[in-house]
Structure formats: C-alpha cells, structure tokens
Design a protein around this motif. Structure first.
Motif: not given
Length: 426
Positions: A14-20, A91-92
């Motif tokens: 999910e973090m990868k998909a959110a563009g962290y 947080h990102r």
C-alpha cells in the motif's frame, strides 16, 4: 520468561502504491543514480540524498552513540536530517539501507536506525533492508531476476565511468571535460537500462565500446603523475561525505587516483559464500552463489576484453587473479567486512604499478584494522618499496590530521620517485 521481540514497521504494498518517497544515502553518485532509475522503472519513488556538511555528523551523534561505526553515524544523520528538514512528509517517506548481512557492525545499522528514529519521534517511518541475504521481508519491496540483471549492468557502467574519469581527469586539457562526458553518458544509460533490450550483452558491449571511444577522444596532456590507490571500508572508500572528499584532495595535490570498482566487492561477496563449507547444510545457497559468481566473472571479463581491445585505458584486474594474490599472505576464510579483499586490493594495486596507497577505515573498525592496517607490515615485507598510509575517519577525527598524514605520504612517494630516477640514471 520469554522475551518479546519488538516488531518493525514494514514497507507495505500500500505504501508503494501511495507513492512513498524512498530515501537512499549517497555513496557512489553515478552508480546509485543508475540504480535509482531501475527502481523507478519498477514503480518505486526514490531519491538520492546529497546533503553534506558538519550538520550531518552532528545530527547522527544526537541519536547514535559516538562509539558507533562512523558510516552509521553519517548515514543515520543524513536520514534524520532529511526527515527533519521539512522537505518531505514524514508520514509518506521510507528509508533504504544497503546491507550484506556479514559479520560486521554494518549488519546492525537497521536496528540502530530504527532506535534513532524512535528517539527522534519518527518511529513510524519504515526502513527497508536491501540485502540479497534476505535479512528482512517487505511486501512493498521485492527483487526480481530482471531487476537484479539490470542492476548488474548499472554496477558495470558505474565502475567504467568512475575508472575512466579517474584516468582522464588529471591530464585533460580542458578542465571538467571528462566529468561532463560522464554526466552525458549517465543520463543516456539511465534511460537505456529500463528499455526492453537495455540489459542485453550485445547492447552493453556496444555502449562500452562507444564510451571508451568518447573518453579516448578527450585531449590530454602527455605527462606523468603520481598514482595513488584508495582502498578500505566500502563506505568511506567511496563516499565523499565519509572520506572528506579524499579523491578531490588527492587530485588537487597532483595525483591520479586509482579506486577498485564496486563489482569487485559484489564478486567477493558471492565468491565467499559459494566456496565449499565443511559441515554446512546450506549447499543450495552455495550452489546459487556459485552460479552468480560465474555470471559476474563473465561480465567482468567482457569489460576487461573490450578495454584491452581499445587499448587506451587500464582495465580492471580479473577477479580470479585478485584472489590468487592472497596466497601466503591472508586466508580466504577471513570474511568479516571487506575481509581478505582489502588485502588483495592493496596487492593488486602494487602489481599494477600503484605503489602509493591510502587505506581508509572508520575508527574502531575491527575487520579493517586487521585486514587493512594489520596487513601493512606483511605486505611491506614482500614489497619494501610500497608506500601505505592508514587514515582513520571518525566524528571526532580532525581533517587537519588526515591532511597532514596524506601530505606526508605524498612527500614520501615523490622522494621515492626521485630516488628511483637517480638510481636508473647512475
């Protein structure tokens, strides 16, 4: 009573998909830029940290004990300094550390970094352990065979460009021309590596031949300069932040700098694991690393053969020969940190005519004090005319002392050259 093991914050899909944004500490700028482009091709948002200055070590010392390995202080300081800079959303953001998983303090950097993040109030930031040894698992970060294959070519291209710049820059007629050419090729290669056929042998051979041709065209002065090799702990050997811009200093003193490539360390890592182990049940891992070693050796031989055919520049030493140089000097079972490779690189440099060597090491680095500083006497017994100086790097070490040691080494080197010239003319 059974102790509870503290869990860590993983980097999730999910973090990868959110563009962290994944931050990476700088060690080899050209190599890492090529690697980052490959990661981006596979959907990761990455950024190379280039911050420098005394505030980096000062930040590291706020959150890490001063007895900790100097590279850890710098890397952790660089990470926390970036998070606290306001440039990124804490947080990102995620952090990535490269690890070999060997018997070295570097294998504890992950836990040290997480502890420092907790202390800084950022314990929620995920830390990715990049390691082929499989130290940790993260659902949001996976390595694939095509990705690793592209990374191999990034290391080969990075080594080539680093070597050519070092061989051309001291003699170039127009200052900065070699670095400008290396920059143009880096930009081109970052795009090529992610193309469908970007990691094929035929394309790589063509690119290497063109790179050699372009660097050979750079006008150079016909003069002889003092050659100085740089070996040591992998971070302080390569990182300008870690070694106080050692290469720039030596260049400013009129020297040609010779630095072994990163591919040698990669080959050392897989070679050490692929060697047969008595009473070991890890035969499958050993077999896999043996295959990996043969692949790396074939790619190194390709680079060496192309450089020999072109004829202008000194190619790397075949790794099999580097291994053979350790006979009678140090055992191949010495595998902590840089291990026997550090000793072998000093012998390799001497054989190539580089008789002046700077051995860089973090203060208190036991593997390097043994395999580097500790092996200076046996090497000098074999080669009395070798000129080696060991330089300690630490948050408490002064640059003045380092510079004085380097200047003394260079003065001895020039005196040795005058003595040798006088002996030849007599």
């Amino acid at each position: 009573m059974r102790l509870m093991q503290k869990t860590y914050q993983p980097f999730t899909a999910e973090m990868k998909a959110a563009g962290y944004t994944i931050l990476i500490p700088n060690m080899l700028p050209t190599h890492f830029r090529l690697l980052i482009r490959i990661f981006e091709h596979y959907g990761y948002n990455m950024e190379l940290l280039t911050s420098s200055g005394p505030e980096i070590s000062e930040t590291g010392l706020k959150y890490v004990h001063n007895d900790t390995c100097y590279p850890a202080i710098l890397v952790i300081g660089q990470f926390i300094h970036a998070i606290q800079s306001g440039k990124y959303d804490p947080h990102r953001v995620a952090l990535m550390l490269f690890q070999t998983g060997g018997g070295c303090r570097a294998s504890n950097y992950i836990s040290l970094l997480r502890k420092a993040l907790e202390k800084a109030g950022c314990g929620y930031v995920p830390v990715i352990s990049f390691s082929f040894a499989g130290i940790e698992k993260h659902s949001g970060f996976r390595l694939s065979i095509p990705m690793i294959y592209r990374m191999l070519y990034a290391v080969i291209y990075g080594d080539l460009l680093m070597s050519l710049v070092n061989q051309v820059r001291p003699y170039e007629v127009h200052a900065g021309e070699s670095e400008e050419l290396a920059e143009r090729w880096t930009v081109r290669l970052t795009d090529e590596l992610v193309q469908k056929h970007g990691a094929q042998g035929r394309r790589a051979r063509r690119n290497i031949a063109m790179i050699l041709m372009d660097f050979a065209r750079i006008p150079r002065r016909d003069e002889k300069r003092l050659k100085v090799g740089v070996v040591g702990e992998i971070y302080v050997k390569y990182s300008p932040l870690g070694n106080n811009n050692l290469e720039a200093f030596l260049l400013g003193e009129g020297a040609e700098v010779v630095v072994p490539g990163l591919l040698d360390f990669c080959m050392y890592s897989v070679y050490s694991v692929s060697r047969p182990r008595r009473f070991s049940m890890r035969w499958l891992l050993s077999h896999f690393n043996g295959l990996a070693y043969r692949l790396l050796r074939s790619k190194q031989n390709m680079l060496i053969n192309l450089m020999r055919e072109e004829g202008t520049f000194d190619p790397p030493t075949p790794f099999d020969h580097t291994v053979s140089l350790t006979r009678g000097v140090i055992g191949l079972g010495v595998k902590m940190g840089e291990g026997w490779l550090l000793t072998a690189e000093m012998l390799e440099l001497y054989e190539k005519g580089v008789h002046n060597i700077v051995c860089t090491q973090p203060f208190g680095c036991l593997p390097n004090h043994i395999c580097g500083k500790g092996m200076m006497k046996p090497i000098k017994d074999r080669h009395p005319d070798i000129n080696i100086v060991a330089i300690d790097y630490d948050a408490g070490a002064t640059r003045v002392n380092q510079v004085n040691c380097l200047k003394l080494m260079l003065a001895n080197a020039r005196q040795n050259e005058r003595d040798a010239a006088g002996a030849r003319s007599a």
